[in-house]
Design a protein around this motif. Sequence first.
Motif, short mmCIF file in Angstrom:
data_model
loop_
_atom_site.label_atom_id
_atom_site.label_comp_id
_atom_site.label_asym_id
_atom_site.label_seq_id
_atom_site.Cartn_x
_atom_site.Cartn_y
_atom_site.Cartn_z
N GLY A 157 0.83 -1.21 -0.02
CA GLY A 157 0.08 -0.25 -0.14
C GLY A 157 0.74 1.33 -0.02
O GLY A 157 2.30 1.20 0.50
N THR A 158 0.29 2.46 -0.43
CA THR A 158 0.89 3.69 -0.50
C THR A 158 0.00 4.59 0.05
O THR A 158 -0.93 4.85 0.16
N VAL A 159 0.96 5.49 1.00
CA VAL A 159 0.37 6.72 1.68
C VAL A 159 -0.33 7.76 0.83
O VAL A 159 0.54 8.41 0.20
N ALA A 160 -1.56 8.08 0.68
CA ALA A 160 -2.12 8.90 -0.22
C ALA A 160 -2.59 10.04 0.24
O ALA A 160 -2.98 11.00 -0.18
N GLY A 161 -2.71 10.15 1.80
CA GLY A 161 -3.04 11.30 2.35
C GLY A 161 -3.29 11.10 3.85
O GLY A 161 -2.93 9.67 4.42
N ASN A 162 -3.83 11.91 4.74
CA ASN A 162 -4.27 11.48 6.05
C ASN A 162 -5.70 12.19 6.47
O ASN A 162 -6.10 13.04 5.75
N LEU A 187 -4.40 10.47 11.10
CA LEU A 187 -4.46 9.10 10.76
C LEU A 187 -4.04 8.96 8.98
O LEU A 187 -4.56 9.79 8.23
N ASN A 188 -2.94 8.01 8.81
CA ASN A 188 -2.70 8.00 7.27
C ASN A 188 -3.78 7.22 6.53
O ASN A 188 -4.17 6.18 7.19
N ILE A 189 -3.88 7.36 5.24
CA ILE A 189 -4.86 6.81 4.41
C ILE A 189 -3.84 6.08 3.37
O ILE A 189 -3.11 6.50 2.59
N ARG A 190 -4.27 4.83 3.62
CA ARG A 190 -3.11 3.81 2.93
C ARG A 190 -3.96 3.25 1.60
O ARG A 190 -5.10 2.45 1.87
N LEU A 191 -3.50 3.48 0.38
CA LEU A 191 -4.33 2.66 -0.53
C LEU A 191 -3.51 1.44 -1.32
O LEU A 191 -2.15 1.57 -1.29
N ARG A 192 -4.09 0.43 -1.26
CA ARG A 192 -3.37 -0.57 -1.89
C ARG A 192 -4.51 -1.79 -2.58
O ARG A 192 -5.71 -1.32 -2.44
N TYR A 193 -4.04 -2.87 -3.32
CA TYR A 193 -5.13 -3.58 -4.00
C TYR A 193 -5.74 -4.36 -3.22
O TYR A 193 -5.19 -4.59 -1.91
#
Length: 613
Positions: A316-321, A329-335
């Motif tokens: 996953g990649t941190v796309a924002g918070n 809190l971090n927003i993590r995007l992954r498949y």
Amino acid sequence: MVVALVCSFFVAWLGLPVAYLLLSKKEKVAQPTGPQAANDGFGPNDAPTDATTVAADDSLELEKRSSGPSKKMKGEPAAAEHDTTAGTQHHDIPWVRSVIRHPAYSVVGILLLVGVMWFIIPRLATGFLPDMDEGAIVLDYHSPPGTGLDETDRMLRQAEKLIVKVPEVASYSRRTGTQMGFFITEPNSGDYLIRLKTDRKRSTEEVIADLRQRVESTEPALVVDFGQVIGDMLGDLMSTVQPIEIKVFGPDPTQRYALANQVTEVVTKTAGTADVFNGIVQVGPSVDVRPDPRRLAQFGLTATSFQTQLQTQLGGTVAGNVLSGEQLLNIRLRYPQAAQATLAQMRGEPVFLPNGQRRRLDELADVTVTTSSAELGRENLQAMTAVTARLDGRDLGSAMQEIQQKIGREVALPPGYFIQYGGSYAEQQQSFQELLTILGTACLLVFAVGLFLFRDIKAAGLILLVAILGPAGGSLALYLTNTPLNVGSYTGLIMVVGIIGENAIFTFQQFNDFRAEGGPVEAAIAYSIAARLRPKLMTALSAIVALLPLALGIGAGAQLHQPLAIAVIGGLLLALPLLLVVLPSLLRLAYGRGEAAPVAPVAPEKPELAVSR
């Protein structure tokens, strides 16, 4: 604290006066008998002969009183000698007089104290920080590498059944995949925080030994490490939590791990060690993705773009918070379902090319599964494997001394490999060197103060000699109570040097002042001891009573200061004979040679009066 203050009050105002009267009790002066006793101015038969005789005696007494000051002004020593003799009789203590006239006893005592320090100090148990019974246990555990969360939980539930069977356990809490400081760890590791009952019959160390035996015999796959809360937190601030740490340095991992296993065997066979760990941290099976540079260049895909897409798919990649209360809190995007993907699904994951087309992952890279491998540790840019262990009923100094001797005999180090000792032992050695420097500085300061005050190197040397003999009492107290020499007790020995040096300076000041007024050496010694007897008793007994609760370990946190209290009490108990017996004898040896004995004052002859009838 209240108990100590009350005890100090009773000792200072009730016990000390009684001790002072007993120690300074003067001999009764024998009353003269015979004709001289009867002839007190009234005639041989205790009756005045007539009024003329009485008047003559009265006039004679008046003449004596009036002529006294005139004789003193003329330089005749009769009055001054009479005052000195009276002061000597007032401060004369029988046992002091008998001791200072036999200095051989004090010399033998000094030699005995030197022998005590030479024999005891090398045999003292040593440690770093004082041991405390906190009433809580930290149990760190590790299941085999690659063990899943479900299997780790099953093993821990079996261990929990053993924990609750210990009668001293009040409650416990468990963390898996994290630690007491809430640091994220592997899913096969974590810790327990076990609270013990306050009214238990066994100490924390005894409970730890029982728990260790139960867990290791029932769940041998679990690697456990026992400690206490404060010690665990202090270990986090230092290099390691464990008191024993042996660092093996070398370039080749295989050879270094073999040496670490040999060191582990040596430590395991050493009595008084527990929770021995070879320092080889195995990680579970991992997926190894190695891209093919030629294939990436063929499709115009950079290594950075490839790594970014792979990271987004798997981790996953941190796309924002987002703000949650007062925390971001971090927003993590992954498949989707990336964590549960099989190896075949991972190989079929799409990778996007710059022109918008897609290729399978296995078309651009080799995806394989590797077996478990060991973590690489470094210190000062050098590869290192650290073997650690804890102590079980043994002091740190003797255990490390035995380990060093065995490693020197049994472990052969190839060229390019070497061993360093860390952990609490390294911290202890550094602290002891600093405290030894402070002790030497304190002795030099005592000597400098004595030399500055009295401008006599002999006086400063005697004060220093008495001061440095004081730690013999503290060392003997530590040896008899089986208390380790650690930072706290070492500090207590330094305090004893200062306390005895201060009292010795005051005693010599009284001695010096009396001699400056023309008094003899023995009278000056008796005066200095009598003048300083009560302050010395008050200082020593009050301090001993105040430190006694700490020395006995009474009260919360008393064990932290217990070694210091024991060392100071032992030094203060020895300070009394040093200041009341040894120092006076040394003063007589140093300043009484070649001095003529004081001449006793001669009473003036009574003039004969002619009486006319």
